[in-house]
Design a protein around this motif. Structure first.
Motif, mmCIF file in Angstrom:
data_model
loop_
_atom_site.group_PDB
_atom_site.id
_atom_site.type_symbol
_atom_site.label_atom_id
_atom_site.label_comp_id
_atom_site.label_asym_id
_atom_site.label_seq_id
_atom_site.Cartn_x
_atom_site.Cartn_y
_atom_site.Cartn_z
ATOM 1 N N VAL A 24 -3.359 17.927 -14.004
ATOM 2 C CA VAL A 24 -1.958 18.351 -13.871
ATOM 3 C C VAL A 24 -1.636 18.656 -12.410
ATOM 4 C CG1 VAL A 24 -0.296 20.142 -14.483
ATOM 5 C CG2 VAL A 24 -1.815 19.200 -16.242
ATOM 6 N N ILE A 25 -2.523 19.382 -11.721
ATOM 7 C CA ILE A 25 -2.267 19.743 -10.324
ATOM 8 C C ILE A 25 -2.206 18.497 -9.441
ATOM 9 C CG2 ILE A 25 -3.244 20.961 -8.333
ATOM 10 C CD1 ILE A 25 -4.438 22.967 -10.297
ATOM 11 N N SER A 26 -2.947 17.442 -9.823
ATOM 12 C CA SER A 26 -2.969 16.230 -8.996
ATOM 13 C C SER A 26 -1.612 15.544 -8.925
ATOM 14 C CB SER A 26 -4.018 15.253 -9.528
ATOM 15 O OG SER A 26 -3.634 14.737 -10.792
ATOM 16 N N PHE A 27 -0.696 15.872 -9.823
ATOM 17 C CA PHE A 27 0.646 15.279 -9.795
ATOM 18 C C PHE A 27 1.649 16.128 -9.009
ATOM 19 C CE2 PHE A 27 -1.135 13.595 -13.835
ATOM 20 C CZ PHE A 27 -1.139 12.260 -13.482
ATOM 21 N N PHE A 28 1.177 17.182 -8.334
ATOM 22 C CA PHE A 28 2.065 18.072 -7.596
ATOM 23 C C PHE A 28 1.708 18.060 -6.112
ATOM 24 C CE2 PHE A 28 2.638 19.612 -11.839
ATOM 25 C CZ PHE A 28 3.910 20.166 -11.876
ATOM 26 N N ASP A 29 2.724 18.229 -5.295
ATOM 27 C CA ASP A 29 2.526 18.522 -3.876
ATOM 28 C C ASP A 29 2.364 20.035 -3.789
ATOM 29 O OD1 ASP A 29 2.426 18.772 -1.187
ATOM 30 O OD2 ASP A 29 4.440 17.987 -0.790
ATOM 31 N N ASP A 42 2.084 10.169 -6.058
ATOM 32 C CA ASP A 42 2.047 10.117 -4.590
ATOM 33 C C ASP A 42 0.696 10.552 -4.038
ATOM 34 O OD1 ASP A 42 4.593 9.235 -4.691
ATOM 35 O OD2 ASP A 42 5.539 11.079 -3.965
ATOM 36 N N ASN A 43 0.089 11.562 -4.653
ATOM 37 C CA ASN A 43 -1.219 12.015 -4.168
ATOM 38 C C ASN A 43 -2.265 10.926 -4.313
ATOM 39 O OD1 ASN A 43 -0.477 14.621 -3.358
ATOM 40 N ND2 ASN A 43 -0.593 15.384 -5.455
ATOM 41 N N TYR A 44 -2.227 10.217 -5.438
ATOM 42 C CA TYR A 44 -3.189 9.128 -5.639
ATOM 43 C C TYR A 44 -2.938 7.999 -4.649
ATOM 44 C CZ TYR A 44 -4.450 11.435 -9.997
ATOM 45 O OH TYR A 44 -4.883 12.339 -10.927
ATOM 46 N N GLU A 87 -1.730 8.368 -1.667
ATOM 47 C CA GLU A 87 -2.210 8.819 -0.361
ATOM 48 C C GLU A 87 -3.731 8.747 -0.278
ATOM 49 O OE1 GLU A 87 -1.866 12.694 2.619
ATOM 50 O OE2 GLU A 87 -0.688 12.585 0.768
ATOM 51 N N VAL A 88 -4.405 9.079 -1.391
ATOM 52 C CA VAL A 88 -5.870 8.985 -1.394
ATOM 53 C C VAL A 88 -6.319 7.553 -1.150
ATOM 54 C CG1 VAL A 88 -7.912 9.191 -2.864
ATOM 55 C CG2 VAL A 88 -6.216 11.010 -2.848
ATOM 56 N N LEU A 89 -5.614 6.600 -1.741
ATOM 57 C CA LEU A 89 -6.027 5.202 -1.641
ATOM 58 C C LEU A 89 -5.540 4.512 -0.373
ATOM 59 C CD1 LEU A 89 -5.421 4.146 -5.367
ATOM 60 C CD2 LEU A 89 -7.598 4.703 -4.260
ATOM 61 N N THR A 90 -4.552 5.101 0.323
ATOM 62 C CA THR A 90 -3.991 4.450 1.510
ATOM 63 C C THR A 90 -4.306 5.187 2.796
ATOM 64 O OG1 THR A 90 -1.873 5.609 1.170
ATOM 65 C CG2 THR A 90 -2.101 3.394 0.216
ATOM 66 N N ASP A 91 -4.619 6.471 2.727
ATOM 67 C CA ASP A 91 -4.932 7.216 3.942
ATOM 68 C C ASP A 91 -6.218 6.673 4.570
ATOM 69 O OD1 ASP A 91 -6.514 9.866 5.104
ATOM 70 O OD2 ASP A 91 -4.383 9.780 5.624
ATOM 71 N N ALA A 92 -6.200 6.489 5.885
ATOM 72 C CA ALA A 92 -7.344 5.873 6.581
ATOM 73 C C ALA A 92 -8.596 6.737 6.456
ATOM 74 C CB ALA A 92 -6.990 5.644 8.045
ATOM 75 N N ASP A 93 -8.464 8.041 6.625
ATOM 76 C CA ASP A 93 -9.634 8.921 6.546
ATOM 77 C C ASP A 93 -10.206 8.955 5.136
ATOM 78 O OD1 ASP A 93 -9.395 9.536 9.227
ATOM 79 O OD2 ASP A 93 -8.148 11.306 8.843
ATOM 80 N N LEU A 94 -9.327 8.980 4.140
ATOM 81 C CA LEU A 94 -9.803 9.001 2.763
ATOM 82 C C LEU A 94 -10.441 7.671 2.387
ATOM 83 C CD1 LEU A 94 -6.894 10.960 1.069
ATOM 84 C CD2 LEU A 94 -9.219 11.755 1.462
ATOM 85 N N ARG A 95 -9.856 6.565 2.862
ATOM 86 C CA ARG A 95 -10.468 5.255 2.618
ATOM 87 C C ARG A 95 -11.841 5.175 3.257
ATOM 88 N NH1 ARG A 95 -5.631 2.614 3.969
ATOM 89 N NH2 ARG A 95 -6.671 1.787 5.804
ATOM 90 N N SER A 128 -7.171 17.560 -5.768
ATOM 91 C CA SER A 128 -7.308 17.311 -7.205
ATOM 92 C C SER A 128 -7.245 15.825 -7.509
ATOM 93 C CB SER A 128 -6.212 18.059 -7.968
ATOM 94 O OG SER A 128 -6.318 19.454 -7.783
ATOM 95 N N ALA A 129 -6.369 15.095 -6.824
ATOM 96 C CA ALA A 129 -6.276 13.650 -7.046
ATOM 97 C C ALA A 129 -7.569 12.962 -6.643
ATOM 98 C CB ALA A 129 -5.097 13.078 -6.261
#
Length: 313
Positions: A54-59, A74-76, A78-86, A281-282
């Motif tokens: 549930v928290i993963s769907f919130f900013d 959006d959090n998911y 960002e996880v998949l597109t952010d350079a550091d997270l990738r 959380s995401a």
């Protein structure tokens, strides 16, 4: 003559039918002792995961709790597109593949050696299992301070004795330093699985191959490896489940620096340092999903092993 009278014969009593409990009632009576454990498992594992989902769907930044709002996926994204997270995802994959493959190869070599009879085999087996029994944080501290330290570490001490260079192992090869500590700890686990596979071989088949003139290498390639295929798969899958979630070695040896931050460490960094609860959380949900996928394959391999054992019995 006197008339004889016969007493009337009483009719047999009809037995009272015994009411048997229904199948549903018997099923509930069988499952009732397991309900407390099931409820405890749901409360401890599933409710926190649902809350994380549930928290993963919130900013949601814990420094600004009143500013939280629903953001959907959006959090998911960002996880998949952010350079550091990738980069952390790629580091996780690279770390897992390198550790699992190296542990499997070394575990196979050790299992083949321990499958032979020699004096002191029990003691050697116990010593080889010992690294797997060490607490992960203690193992990482051992490698960081006792082995890698550039001033008083064992590696540089040996190099100084032979007149070699004195490198800073963690600074020069950070990812390799983490991988080496994990390989040292997980090789005994792979060795135990493969040793169990070796001891379940059909020895009559091996003896027949020797009588026919097969060499040790031919027996290994054509008989031992095909028999160990399921055990190799099981070791790779179980090792992947644990190493994907590894946090101790990365946190202790490099603190996530020098390009060694894997996804679990990134989750920790997002949650405790950046206070981004939704983003962390995401990322955590993605780690759980990946672990579930790997665990599904592991359970299939275990089921196939059991079926083979039952059919061969």
């Amino acid at each position: 003559m006197t008339a004889t009278t016969t007493a009337p014969v009483a009719a047999p009593e009809t037995p009272t039918p015994v009411r048997r409990p229904s199948a549903r009632l018997r099923a509930w009576a069988t499952r009732a002792p397991l309900l407390p454990a099931l409820i405890f498992m749901i409360v401890v594992t599933q409710l926190p995961f649902v809350a994380t989902l549930v928290i993963s769907f919130f900013d949601w930044n814990s420094l600004y709790p009143d500013a939280r709002h629903f953001t959907g996926l959006d959090n998911y994204q960002e996880v998949l597109t952010d350079a550091d997270l990738r980069q952390s995802v790629w580091t996780t994959v690279l770390l897992t593949v390198a550790v699992v493959l190296a542990s499997l190869v070394l575990g196979l070599v050790l299992a083949l050696l321990l499958d032979r009879r020699f004096r002191g085999r029990g003691i050697v087996r116990t010593l080889l299992i010992a690294p797997f029994l060490v607490v992960p944080v203690a193992a990482a501290l051992l490698w960081k301070h006792v082995l890698y330290n550039p001033e008083y570490g064992l590696f540089n001490g040996l190099l100084h004795y032979v007149g070699g260079p004195q490198p800073d192992w963690i600074s020069n090869t950070p990812l390799l330093a983490v991988e080496a500590s994990l390989v040292w700890q997980w090789t005994p686990f792979m060795m135990l699985i493969l040793l169990a596979g070796l001891q379940s071989r059909d020895h009559q088949q091996i003896e027949a191959a020797r009588v026919d003139g097969a060499s040790d290498w031919q027996i290994f390639v054509h008989l031992t490896l095909p028999h160990l295929r399921r055990y190799l798969e099981l070791g790779a899958l179980l090792g992947s489940i644990y190493i994907v979630q590894n946090f101790d070695a990365v946190f202790t040896i490099t603190s996530g620096g020098l390009g060694t931050a894997n996804l679990p460490y990134t989750v920790y960094q997002s949650f405790y340092q950046a206070h981004e609860n939704g983003l962390a959380s995401a990322a955590g949900v993605l780690v759980v999903i990946g672990s579930i996928i790997i665990a599904t394959f592991a359970l299939r391999v275990v089921s196939s092993l059991f079926r083979e054992e039952v059919s061969g019995a």
